[in-house]
Design a protein around this motif. Structure first.
Motif, PDB file in Angstrom:
ATOM      1  N   TYR A   1       0.834  -1.206   0.000  1.00 39.69           N
ATOM      2  CA  TYR A   1       0.000   0.000   0.000  1.00 39.69           C
ATOM      3  C   TYR A   1       0.868   1.254   0.000  1.00 39.69           C
ATOM      4  CZ  TYR A   1      -4.231   2.670   1.028  1.00 39.69           C
ATOM      5  OH  TYR A   1      -5.285   3.543   0.960  1.00 39.69           O
ATOM      6  N   PHE A   2       1.950   1.223   0.772  1.00 41.89           N
ATOM      7  CA  PHE A   2       2.880   2.349   0.813  1.00 41.89           C
ATOM      8  C   PHE A   2       3.527   2.572  -0.555  1.00 41.89           C
ATOM      9  CE2 PHE A   2       7.365   3.656   1.512  1.00 41.89           C
ATOM     10  CZ  PHE A   2       7.118   4.958   1.932  1.00 41.89           C
ATOM     11  N   ILE A   3       3.986   1.496  -1.183  1.00 47.22           N
ATOM     12  CA  ILE A   3       4.579   1.608  -2.519  1.00 47.22           C
ATOM     13  C   ILE A   3       3.553   2.160  -3.501  1.00 47.22           C
ATOM     14  CG2 ILE A   3       5.558   0.289  -4.447  1.00 47.22           C
ATOM     15  CD1 ILE A   3       6.652  -1.685  -2.306  1.00 47.22           C
ATOM     16  N   GLY A   4       2.337   1.635  -3.436  1.00 46.75           N
ATOM     17  CA  GLY A   4       1.280   2.107  -4.321  1.00 46.75           C
ATOM     18  C   GLY A   4       0.944   3.564  -4.104  1.00 46.75           C
TER      19      GLY A   4
ATOM     20  N   GLY B   1      -0.625  12.544  13.613  1.00 46.96           N
ATOM     21  CA  GLY B   1      -1.790  11.906  14.218  1.00 46.96           C
ATOM     22  C   GLY B   1      -2.331  10.782  13.357  1.00 46.96           C
ATOM     23  N   TYR B   2      -2.273  10.969  12.048  1.00 40.07           N
ATOM     24  CA  TYR B   2      -2.779   9.955  11.127  1.00 40.07           C
ATOM     25  C   TYR B   2      -1.842   8.754  11.069  1.00 40.07           C
ATOM     26  CZ  TYR B   2      -5.589   8.463   7.094  1.00 40.07           C
ATOM     27  OH  TYR B   2      -6.442   7.791   6.249  1.00 40.07           O
ATOM     28  N   PHE B   3      -0.532   8.987  11.195  1.00 39.71           N
ATOM     29  CA  PHE B   3       0.426   7.885  11.283  1.00 39.71           C
ATOM     30  C   PHE B   3       0.109   7.003  12.488  1.00 39.71           C
ATOM     31  CE2 PHE B   3       4.261   6.228  13.328  1.00 39.71           C
ATOM     32  CZ  PHE B   3       4.770   5.424  12.318  1.00 39.71           C
ATOM     33  N   MET B   4      -0.143   7.622  13.647  1.00 40.25           N
ATOM     34  CA  MET B   4      -0.453   6.846  14.843  1.00 40.25           C
ATOM     35  C   MET B   4      -1.799   6.130  14.709  1.00 40.25           C
ATOM     36  SD  MET B   4       2.234   7.130  16.550  1.00 40.25           S
ATOM     37  CE  MET B   4       1.663   6.138  17.929  1.00 40.25           C
ATOM     38  N   PHE B   5      -2.740   6.730  13.994  1.00 36.11           N
ATOM     39  CA  PHE B   5      -3.984   6.027  13.692  1.00 36.11           C
ATOM     40  C   PHE B   5      -3.690   4.759  12.904  1.00 36.11           C
ATOM     41  CE2 PHE B   5      -7.120   5.366  10.238  1.00 36.11           C
ATOM     42  CZ  PHE B   5      -8.162   4.841  11.004  1.00 36.11           C
ATOM     43  N   GLY B   6      -2.821   4.854  11.893  1.00 32.07           N
ATOM     44  CA  GLY B   6      -2.461   3.676  11.111  1.00 32.07           C
ATOM     45  C   GLY B   6      -1.840   2.583  11.960  1.00 32.07           C
ATOM     46  N   VAL B   7      -0.973   2.967  12.908  1.00 32.43           N
ATOM     47  CA  VAL B   7      -0.355   1.999  13.805  1.00 32.43           C
ATOM     48  C   VAL B   7      -1.403   1.324  14.685  1.00 32.43           C
ATOM     49  CG1 VAL B   7       1.238   1.719  15.765  1.00 32.43           C
ATOM     50  CG2 VAL B   7       1.869   3.206  13.854  1.00 32.43           C
TER      51      VAL B   7
ATOM     52  N   ALA C   1      -0.102   4.447   5.404  1.00 31.39           N
ATOM     53  CA  ALA C   1       0.511   3.177   5.018  1.00 31.39           C
ATOM     54  C   ALA C   1       1.730   2.869   5.874  1.00 31.39           C
ATOM     55  CB  ALA C   1       0.890   3.208   3.546  1.00 31.39           C
ATOM     56  N   LEU C   2       2.534   3.883   6.185  1.00 28.94           N
ATOM     57  CA  LEU C   2       3.697   3.667   7.054  1.00 28.94           C
ATOM     58  C   LEU C   2       3.263   3.165   8.422  1.00 28.94           C
ATOM     59  CD1 LEU C   2       5.948   6.744   6.195  1.00 28.94           C
ATOM     60  CD2 LEU C   2       6.487   4.335   5.779  1.00 28.94           C
ATOM     61  N   GLY C   3       2.206   3.758   8.963  1.00 26.26           N
ATOM     62  CA  GLY C   3       1.701   3.300  10.250  1.00 26.26           C
ATOM     63  C   GLY C   3       1.233   1.863  10.198  1.00 26.26           C
TER      64      GLY C   3
END
Length: 418
Positions: free
Chosen positions: A74-77, A237-243, A363-365
């Motif tokens: 997903y991150f690559i995409g 905040g969105y990164f932590m949501f992904g995690v 995606a990173l999260g």
């Protein structure tokens, strides 16, 4: 919105435009993209993790790594999609990605090799990013034609994920039962093939209505590109949501099985979660339209953390079901809140790059979340401890998002409307 601006985007507001005459049908068609990319391709794995883990002898870390592979794809995409849309248009990215996602899911049903399964999940993740980002752009473009219902239309798109979750909740147990009845050695393979076939059917239903929303690349503007610094708290905040959220959506079914919940009850649980996702667009639409900064993301992350904690603290069925319904009613609205944040704070020609930036940190999260939570679950405290850490990530995400201000562009738009 003025007619010249609509015309410059290629949007036709007259009666000849299906998107103008039937905005809700168009949004529902676009929502099948979210159903494919998330509800079917990603979140069906929660239902397949227990039988695959039992059959293949995986640890929770390795089980989480399968979803990490999907998130890596997903991150690559997400990195590729903006260039793909500039070259081929959003509709081609949407429909092409949906076809690829269906094919890759069917291929997951043709092997028991763990390395190949991870590779296919990576490829399905790439295709899912094509779908989800381009579909989000088309939903945002559709909202330009109907600014008074913009939040609801965008919410309908993201709420399509719930359709995919409900279909997965019903289809996976049926496919597993059919496979067992036929004496299949690896019953979970039948489910992957069935899910892939449903993705291809949904693509056919989505393709034609999607053509009625402008998907042409926006004209480049050197003064309107997305910049990270003004959005740093929203992105964090969105990164932590992904995690945090992905730990719940990867392992909650496995936890419920460990707690002794029956298969039929789990089907009800996951189906109700999906129904709540579909309803979430209506629940939170006004809030998404009202708040211009990170307030919506902060509120939703905080409540989502509470929903994530419940299965870690109790096995009581009413509270477990409350957790699922609450989680379903919120988690995709966090995603919708980022599209609203971009829409409120950036000019239209920067929407694609803005949505892509948020999708990238998301995606990173998700890359970090499944493996880390699985590793924690392999230790003392098991899956309950893993979900506690997921909830902690969501609470941190809420604090970070609360620091995201509305930008000058949003203020100027609000003043112009007065």
């Amino acid at each position: 919105m003025s007619s010249p601006l609509k015309s410059s985007l290629g949007l036709v507001p007259g009666p000849q435009s299906f998107a103008s005459r039937r905005p809700f049908l168009t949004a529902l068609a676009l929502s099948l993209g979210a159903a494919i990319s998330l509800g079917l391709s990603r979140f069906s794995y929660a239902l397949l993790l227990p039988p695959m883990r039992d059959d293949l002898g995986w640890t929770y870390f390795l089980s989480g790594a399968i979803n990490t592979g999907n998130a890596l794809g997903y991150f690559i995409g997400a990195l590729i999609t903006p260039a793909l849309m500039r070259r081929a248009g959003a509709q081609s990215a949407l429909v092409g990605g949906a076809v690829l996602a269906g094919v890759f899911m069917m291929l997951s049903g043709l092997t028991v090799n763990t390395e190949l399964l991870i590779l296919q999940r990576v490829l399905a993740g790439i295709a899912s990013a094509f779908i989800f980002i381009s579909g989000g752009v088309l939903a945002a473009r559709l909202s330009l034609l109907h600014p008074d219902r913009a939040g609801l239309l965008i919410g309908i798109y993201y709420g399509g994920t719930g359709v995919g979750i409900v279909v997965s909740a019903l289809l996976v147990p049926f496919a597993l039962a059919a496979a067992h009845a036929q004496g299949a050695a690896h019953a979970w393979q039948w489910a992957w093939v069935a899910l892939g076939a449903v993705c291809l059917v949904a693509t056919l239903a989505m393709a034609l209505p999607a053509k009625h929303v402008d998907g042409a690349p926006s004209a480049p503007n050197p003064h309107g590109n997305f910049r990270v610094k003004p959005f740093v708290f929203g992105l964090a905040g969105y990164f932590m949501f992904g995690v945090g959220y992905i730990g719940y959506m990867t392992f909650v079914i496995a936890l419920l099985k460990e707690q002794g919940m029956s298969g039929a009850t789990i089907t009800w649980f996951y189906s109700l979660l999906g129904v709540a996702v579909m309803a979430s667009s209506r629940i939170w639409a006004r809030m998404l339209d009202r708040f211009k900064g990170g307030q919506s993301m902060a509120i939703l992350n905080g409540v989502l953390g509470v929903a994530t904690l419940l299965p870690a603290l109790t096995a009581a069925a009413p509270l477990i079901f409350a957790s699922g319904v609450l989680f379903g009613a919120i988690f995709l609205s966090v995603v919708a809140s980022t599209t609203a944040l971009v829409r409120h704070n950036l000019p239209t020609h920067a929407w694609s790059s803005g949505i892509s930036a948020f999708t990238t940190v998301f995606a990173l999260g998700q890359i970090v979340g499944p493996s880390v939570i699985g590793w924690i679950a392999d230790g003392p405290g098991g899956l309950q401890r893993g979900l506690i850490y997921s909830a902690l990530a969501l609470f941190i995400g809420a604090l970070l998002a609360s620091r995201q201000p509305a930008l000058a562009y949003a203020s100027s738009r609000g003043n112009a409307a007065l």
